[in-house]
Motif scaffolding. Sequence first.
Motif, short mmCIF file in Angstrom:
data_model
loop_
_atom_site.label_atom_id
_atom_site.label_comp_id
_atom_site.label_asym_id
_atom_site.label_seq_id
_atom_site.Cartn_x
_atom_site.Cartn_y
_atom_site.Cartn_z
N ASP A 90 43.92 8.71 36.78
CA ASP A 90 45.18 9.46 36.80
C ASP A 90 45.45 10.05 38.18
O ASP A 90 46.58 10.01 38.68
N GLU A 91 44.42 10.60 38.80
CA GLU A 91 44.58 11.18 40.14
C GLU A 91 44.91 10.10 41.17
O GLU A 91 45.79 10.29 42.01
N LEU A 92 44.24 8.97 41.10
CA LEU A 92 44.53 7.87 42.01
C LEU A 92 45.96 7.37 41.83
O LEU A 92 46.65 7.08 42.81
N ALA A 93 46.40 7.30 40.60
CA ALA A 93 47.78 6.89 40.33
C ALA A 93 48.77 7.86 40.97
O ALA A 93 49.74 7.43 41.60
N LYS A 94 48.52 9.15 40.84
CA LYS A 94 49.40 10.14 41.45
C LYS A 94 49.43 10.00 42.97
O LYS A 94 50.48 10.09 43.59
N LEU A 95 48.25 9.79 43.56
CA LEU A 95 48.16 9.71 45.02
C LEU A 95 48.80 8.44 45.57
O LEU A 95 49.32 8.46 46.69
N GLY A 97 51.18 6.53 43.87
CA GLY A 97 52.51 6.27 43.33
C GLY A 97 52.53 5.13 42.33
O GLY A 97 53.57 4.74 41.83
N ALA A 98 51.37 4.58 42.02
CA ALA A 98 51.25 3.53 41.00
C ALA A 98 51.05 4.20 39.64
O ALA A 98 50.69 5.37 39.56
N SER A 99 51.27 3.44 38.60
CA SER A 99 50.97 3.97 37.26
C SER A 99 49.48 3.79 36.99
O SER A 99 48.81 2.97 37.63
N ALA A 100 48.99 4.54 36.04
CA ALA A 100 47.58 4.39 35.66
C ALA A 100 47.31 2.96 35.19
O ALA A 100 46.27 2.38 35.52
#
Length: 123
Positions: A90-95, A97-100
């Motif tokens: 989830d954090e990587l997705a936020k950073l 801009g991709a979805s989980a």
Amino acid sequence: MDPEMDPEKEFRRQMLAEAHAERDRLLPLRAEATQTTIELMRASTGRTDEPDLVPYLNLTYLLTIKRAYGDDRLLAFALSLANWAVASIDELAKLTGASAQQIIDKYETEIMAAREAADEEPA
């Protein structure tokens, strides 16, 4: 068919009740499981330049926990590790801009490609 008698709904209810009971039972092990997860992350993340080594390091942790402490602590550790994986994705997705789901798809594709490459290597 009576909706209250739906076998799938009853199965989900039973699984949820079992998961809740197990969570409560394993809760006293949470702090230790979290610390073990942190130790594993520190040991393994520095080795991603050696991707063939990482699974062996991780398996060594799992076997050590199982042999030294038993199935309950192994289960508590697995739960902690799964929680960390979800939070990290989830954090990587936020950073990024991709979805989980896109992050998961990317890694799944890489794993499939690695398997195919391994299957094509001469014995």
